[in-house]
Enzyme design. Structure first.
Site, PDB file in Angstrom:
ATOM      1  N   TYR A  33      43.952  58.297  72.017  1.00 63.79           N
ATOM      2  CA  TYR A  33      44.406  59.222  70.984  1.00 63.79           C
ATOM      3  C   TYR A  33      43.404  60.344  70.784  1.00 63.79           C
ATOM      4  O   TYR A  33      42.273  60.271  71.262  1.00 63.79           O
ATOM      5  CB  TYR A  33      44.699  58.476  69.668  1.00 63.79           C
ATOM      6  CG  TYR A  33      43.479  58.060  68.864  1.00 63.79           C
ATOM      7  CD1 TYR A  33      42.656  57.018  69.271  1.00 63.79           C
ATOM      8  CD2 TYR A  33      43.153  58.721  67.678  1.00 63.79           C
ATOM      9  CE1 TYR A  33      41.551  56.636  68.520  1.00 63.79           C
ATOM     10  CE2 TYR A  33      42.043  58.347  66.918  1.00 63.79           C
ATOM     11  CZ  TYR A  33      41.246  57.304  67.351  1.00 63.79           C
ATOM     12  OH  TYR A  33      40.145  56.932  66.614  1.00 63.79           O
ATOM     13  N   ARG A  52      38.677  65.850  76.363  1.00 62.70           N
ATOM     14  CA  ARG A  52      38.312  64.437  76.138  1.00 62.70           C
ATOM     15  C   ARG A  52      39.525  63.536  76.350  1.00 62.70           C
ATOM     16  O   ARG A  52      39.397  62.431  76.885  1.00 62.70           O
ATOM     17  CB  ARG A  52      37.719  64.241  74.743  1.00 62.70           C
ATOM     18  CG  ARG A  52      37.230  62.813  74.539  1.00 62.70           C
ATOM     19  CD  ARG A  52      36.523  62.618  73.224  1.00 62.70           C
ATOM     20  NE  ARG A  52      37.382  62.887  72.096  1.00 62.70           N
ATOM     21  CZ  ARG A  52      36.975  62.976  70.839  1.00 62.70           C
ATOM     22  NH1 ARG A  52      35.687  62.833  70.554  1.00 62.70           N
ATOM     23  NH2 ARG A  52      37.820  63.213  69.866  1.00 62.70           N
ATOM     24  N   ARG A 100      55.889  42.209  78.518  1.00 63.83           N
ATOM     25  CA  ARG A 100      54.516  41.832  78.185  1.00 63.83           C
ATOM     26  C   ARG A 100      53.856  41.110  79.356  1.00 63.83           C
ATOM     27  O   ARG A 100      54.377  40.071  79.803  1.00 63.83           O
ATOM     28  CB  ARG A 100      54.492  40.947  76.925  1.00 63.83           C
ATOM     29  CG  ARG A 100      53.073  40.590  76.481  1.00 63.83           C
ATOM     30  CD  ARG A 100      53.067  39.862  75.141  1.00 63.83           C
ATOM     31  NE  ARG A 100      51.698  39.624  74.704  1.00 63.83           N
ATOM     32  CZ  ARG A 100      50.956  38.566  75.056  1.00 63.83           C
ATOM     33  NH1 ARG A 100      51.480  37.621  75.831  1.00 63.83           N
ATOM     34  NH2 ARG A 100      49.718  38.451  74.628  1.00 63.83           N
ATOM     35  N   LYS A 147      38.465  56.958  73.915  1.00 63.96           N
ATOM     36  CA  LYS A 147      39.034  57.007  72.559  1.00 63.96           C
ATOM     37  C   LYS A 147      40.349  56.227  72.537  1.00 63.96           C
ATOM     38  O   LYS A 147      41.444  56.789  72.561  1.00 63.96           O
ATOM     39  CB  LYS A 147      39.222  58.463  72.116  1.00 63.96           C
ATOM     40  CG  LYS A 147      39.387  58.612  70.602  1.00 63.96           C
ATOM     41  CD  LYS A 147      39.207  60.051  70.179  1.00 63.96           C
ATOM     42  CE  LYS A 147      39.572  60.306  68.735  1.00 63.96           C
ATOM     43  NZ  LYS A 147      38.777  59.593  67.746  1.00 63.96           N
ATOM     44  N   GLU A 179      27.188  54.241  65.484  1.00 67.51           N
ATOM     45  CA  GLU A 179      27.937  55.315  64.817  1.00 67.51           C
ATOM     46  C   GLU A 179      28.601  54.773  63.559  1.00 67.51           C
ATOM     47  O   GLU A 179      28.445  53.607  63.215  1.00 67.51           O
ATOM     48  CB  GLU A 179      28.954  55.969  65.774  1.00 67.51           C
ATOM     49  CG  GLU A 179      29.822  55.002  66.527  1.00 67.51           C
ATOM     50  CD  GLU A 179      30.705  55.654  67.600  1.00 67.51           C
ATOM     51  OE1 GLU A 179      30.876  56.881  67.622  1.00 67.51           O
ATOM     52  OE2 GLU A 179      31.245  54.889  68.409  1.00 67.51           O
TER      53      GLU A 179
HETATM   54  N1  PDD Z   1      37.553  59.547  64.712  1.00 60.81           N
HETATM   55  N2  PDD Z   1      33.051  58.019  66.550  1.00 60.81           N
HETATM   56  C1  PDD Z   1      34.183  57.347  66.303  1.00 60.81           C
HETATM   57  C2  PDD Z   1      34.172  55.878  66.463  1.00 60.81           C
HETATM   58  C3  PDD Z   1      35.353  58.025  65.897  1.00 60.81           C
HETATM   59  O1  PDD Z   1      36.477  57.338  65.668  1.00 60.81           O
HETATM   60  C4  PDD Z   1      35.301  59.424  65.722  1.00 60.81           C
HETATM   61  C5  PDD Z   1      36.489  60.229  65.294  1.00 60.81           C
HETATM   62  C6  PDD Z   1      34.093  60.090  65.981  1.00 60.81           C
HETATM   63  C7  PDD Z   1      33.948  61.588  65.862  1.00 60.81           C
HETATM   64  O2  PDD Z   1      34.565  62.255  66.931  1.00 60.81           O
HETATM   65  P1  PDD Z   1      35.198  63.699  66.743  1.00 60.81           P
HETATM   66  O3  PDD Z   1      34.105  64.558  66.229  1.00 60.81           O
HETATM   67  O4  PDD Z   1      35.613  64.087  68.100  1.00 60.81           O
HETATM   68  O5  PDD Z   1      36.348  63.572  65.763  1.00 60.81           O
HETATM   69  C8  PDD Z   1      32.983  59.357  66.405  1.00 60.81           C
HETATM   70  C9  PDD Z   1      38.777  60.243  64.360  1.00 60.81           C
HETATM   71  C10 PDD Z   1      38.572  61.446  63.491  1.00 60.81           C
HETATM   72  C11 PDD Z   1      39.763  59.249  63.779  1.00 60.81           C
HETATM   73  O6  PDD Z   1      39.834  58.168  64.346  1.00 60.81           O
HETATM   74  O7  PDD Z   1      40.499  59.566  62.833  1.00 60.81           O
END
Ligand code: PDD
Length: 285
Positions: A33, A52, A100, A147, A179
């Protein structure tokens, strides 16, 4: 007016949109996503999010070419149909629908879902208040650079933080902060330099992180890309998180102890303002 969402080629009222119960996103979190911020009706760092997305899809071998699909056109259409001037667009691509099976299927069409969420991002109360975080072990899988929609652990940890009366968690692995639950973590030292974990498979390669580091360096701020401990965060002058929707948001407390003055600090406020200003100059419409 009901929100209009996008599913597999169609724009529909949210109540009519459907994804199969056999979709691999539902059964295996076999999906990636992106979340792109919208301010002043424009998209923040659109191209970087698409790049990305391409890397995440390639890492999982999901057969979807973001360059081939006109994702910008879909973003524009959803923004316009929902009259979205500020908030975000969520985009999810799963491997698709299949019986599945732990063996991933090949040659099935991916499922593409997008929706909007209206939100006040620029005037977010959290930015003026600052966030209080607690530390928790980072028990996620070890490809956090992809992601994916496997967000159960961050969701449970963030819920635990809210239940504990604070705002979020910073996750710890081998003694250093990885993080936040959905953000990158940074500290500011007494000399004004920034410390942030280097890119690796340990963390998501945040688009906001990359932009903030560029803007900070342009201003002559020294940036140290190295891991830091919770003790260093406690002793730091300031701390902040970055994400597409939080932009730059100060962190004022960790595990019950104030960071610096215990209020949003000048460096974090400055970098937030700079980030918003520079993003506004570079919006994609
Ligand atoms: N999340 N680290 C994690 C684990 C994240 O889920 C996100 C962003 C970031 C920051 O990445 P970026 O600057 O590209 O948004 C770092 C999004 C905003 C979410 O899941 O809603």
């Amino acid at each position: 007016m009901e929100r209009i969402v996008y599913v597999n080629g169609e724009y529909l009222p949210a109540s009519e949109a459907k994804l199969s119960i056999f979709d691999r996103a539902v059964l295996f979190a076999d999906a990636v996503y992106e979340v792109t911020a919208v301010i002043d009706g424009g998209f923040v760092d659109f191209a970087a999010h698409q790049q990305r997305l391409g890397r995440s899809l390639a890492a999982l071998e999901i057969d979807f070419d973001p360059a081939g699909a006109d994702l910008l056109a879909i973003h524009r259409e959803l923004r316009d149909r929902n009259a979205l001037s500020e908030g975000l667009i969520y985009l999810q691509i799963s491997r698709g629908e299949a019986e599945r099976d732990f063996v991933k299927p090949t040659a099935i069409p991916p499922s593409v879902v997008l929706f909007t969420q209206a939100a006040s991002l620029v005037d977010a109360p959290a930015a003026s208040r600052g966030l209080r975080v607690i530390t928790r072990p980072d028990l996620r899988w070890h490809r956090r650079d992809i992601k994916t929609t496997q967000l159960l652990y961050p969701s449970l940890m963030k819920s635990e933080a809210i239940a504990a009366g604070v705002d979020d968690v910073w996750m710890l692995e081998d003694g250093t902060i990885t993080e936040g639950s959905s953000s990158n973590a940074h500290i500011v030292l007494d000399d004004g330099s920034l410390v942030t974990r280097p890119l690796s498979q340990d963390i998501l390669h945040g688009i906001t992180r990359a932009a903030v580091l560029d803007y900070a360096r342009e201003q002559g701020v020294a940036v140290h890309e190295r891991a830091f401990t919770a003790d260093e965060a406690r002793a730091a002058a300031e701390a902040f998180i970055t994400s597409a929707t939080a932009f730059v948001t100060p962190v004022i407390e960790i595990d019950g102890e104030p960071i610096g003055s215990g209020t949003p600090g000048p460096a974090a406020n400055r970098i937030r303002e700079l980030y918003i200003k520079r993003s506004r100059e570079r919006l994609t419409y």
